[in-house]
Motif scaffolding. Structure first.
Motif, short mmCIF file in Angstrom:
data_model
loop_
_atom_site.label_atom_id
_atom_site.label_comp_id
_atom_site.label_asym_id
_atom_site.label_seq_id
_atom_site.Cartn_x
_atom_site.Cartn_y
_atom_site.Cartn_z
N GLY A 64 0.82 -1.21 0.00
CA GLY A 64 0.00 0.00 0.00
C GLY A 64 0.85 1.25 0.00
N TRP A 81 -2.53 0.61 -4.57
CA TRP A 81 -2.48 -0.85 -4.53
C TRP A 81 -2.25 -1.40 -5.93
CZ3 TRP A 81 -2.37 -3.49 0.00
CH2 TRP A 81 -2.40 -4.88 -0.07
N HIS A 121 1.43 -5.62 -5.57
CA HIS A 121 1.06 -5.79 -4.16
C HIS A 121 0.03 -6.90 -4.02
CE1 HIS A 121 2.55 -1.57 -2.79
NE2 HIS A 121 3.33 -2.10 -3.72
N ASN A 122 -0.88 -6.96 -4.97
CA ASN A 122 -1.86 -8.05 -4.97
C ASN A 122 -1.16 -9.39 -5.22
OD1 ASN A 122 -4.76 -8.64 -4.81
ND2 ASN A 122 -4.52 -9.39 -6.89
N LEU A 138 -2.54 3.85 3.41
CA LEU A 138 -3.76 3.63 2.63
C LEU A 138 -4.88 4.57 3.07
CD1 LEU A 138 -3.77 -0.27 2.38
CD2 LEU A 138 -3.37 1.37 0.52
N VAL A 165 0.64 -4.99 5.62
CA VAL A 165 -0.18 -3.99 4.94
C VAL A 165 -0.01 -2.66 5.67
CG1 VAL A 165 -2.53 -3.31 4.29
CG2 VAL A 165 -1.84 -5.73 4.19
#
Length: 277
Positions: A21, A60, A64-65, A54, A49
């Motif tokens: 994030g 994002w 990052h995913n 954020l 995280v």
């Protein structure tokens, strides 16, 4: 050689301070690390995280995913994954005892090594007086750290163009400022003392972004570092010993070795236009 053949297998991996994030999070570097490292148990030791950032602005990217998916995939394949939240992802402390996709959330844990030693696993912000008692100052410090990272990015772009390797300005500053050095020492000593009070042989933590394997009065102190600057993790080998892995150094060494390889020069004769005619 395939990725699977090159993968190093450990009993336990300890990773912290990824800060997904945050723009400075080196998610691609972590994905590369996870391709070549596997373990029976994986501890995520806080600040995985970055809820603070954020809240300020949403960031994002796909990488990052991909980190999240990579960790969940390891859980599906049988690894025990334990998430110990830190101060930047403290919202997860409300879910202690819950399981998410095979990942268990714990406030802290006691890990028993292969050689029978007991290690208290915690993020460590509980022993950061600024974070616990002066939240505004902590936020300002977080902003200052962001500024240092931004300077670092620009500085290293210039260094790369001049042919110099990566160098962390913020890490250098952290270790040169007397108050910061004193804080790190006090933090390490306080966590070692807490492990002693808990009847443990050592402590494994994150939080201060300073990877370290040390000992205080016969109490082992292990800090996993971070994935913003140093890109470090700690691994427990199958005999119970610990290894500090500095992945950014491995990547740089890999790049140097690749650039040092002799280039293959074509032996085909050069045909000039006049000869071709």
């Amino acid at each position: 050689m395939t990725d699977e053949a090159a993968t190093r297998h450990f009993r336990t991996l300890f990773i912290s301070d990824i800060h997904l994030g945050a723009k400075a999070a080196q998610a691609d570097m972590l994905i590369d690390f996870l391709r070549f490292h596997d373990a029976e148990k994986i501890y995520l030791v806080g600040d995985i995280v970055d809820g603070w950032r954020l809240k300020r602005s949403w960031n994002w990217p796909q990488s990052h995913n991909d980190v999240v998916q990579k960790l969940l995939r390891k859980a599906r394949k049988g690894a025990t994954v334990i998430y110990v939240p830190g101060n930047h992802d403290e919202f997860l402390r409300d879910f202690t005892g819950r399981h998410f996709g095979g990942v268990e959330v714990k406030l802290n844990d006691v890990h028993v090594t292969a050689d029978g030693r007991r290690f208290l696993v915690m993020h460590g912000d509980e022993f950061d007086v600024v974070v616990r008692n002066a939240r505004v100052i902590a936020y300002l410090g977080d902003w200052a750290y962001d500024a240092a990272i931004a300077i670092n990015l620009v500085f290293n772009k210039i260094r790369r163009r001049l042919g110099f390797p990566y160098w962390s300005f913020s890490s250098w500053a952290k270790l040169k400022v007397k108050n910061a050095v004193n804080f790190i020492g006090a933090f390490e000593s306080a966590l070692a003392e807490e492990a002693h009070k808990m009847g443990c042989d050592g402590v494994i933590c994150g939080h201060i972004h300073h990877a370290q394997l040390a000992e205080y009065s016969n109490i082992a102190y292990v800090n996993t570092g971070d994935w913003v600057e140093s890109c470090t993790a700690v691994a427990e080998r199958h005999d119970g010993s610990f290894e500090l892995i500095r992945w950014s150094e491995v990547v740089r060494a890999r790049a140097r070795a690749k650039s040092a390889q002799p280039r293959i020069v074509s032996e085909q004769p050069i045909v000039r236009p006049t000869e071709a005619a």
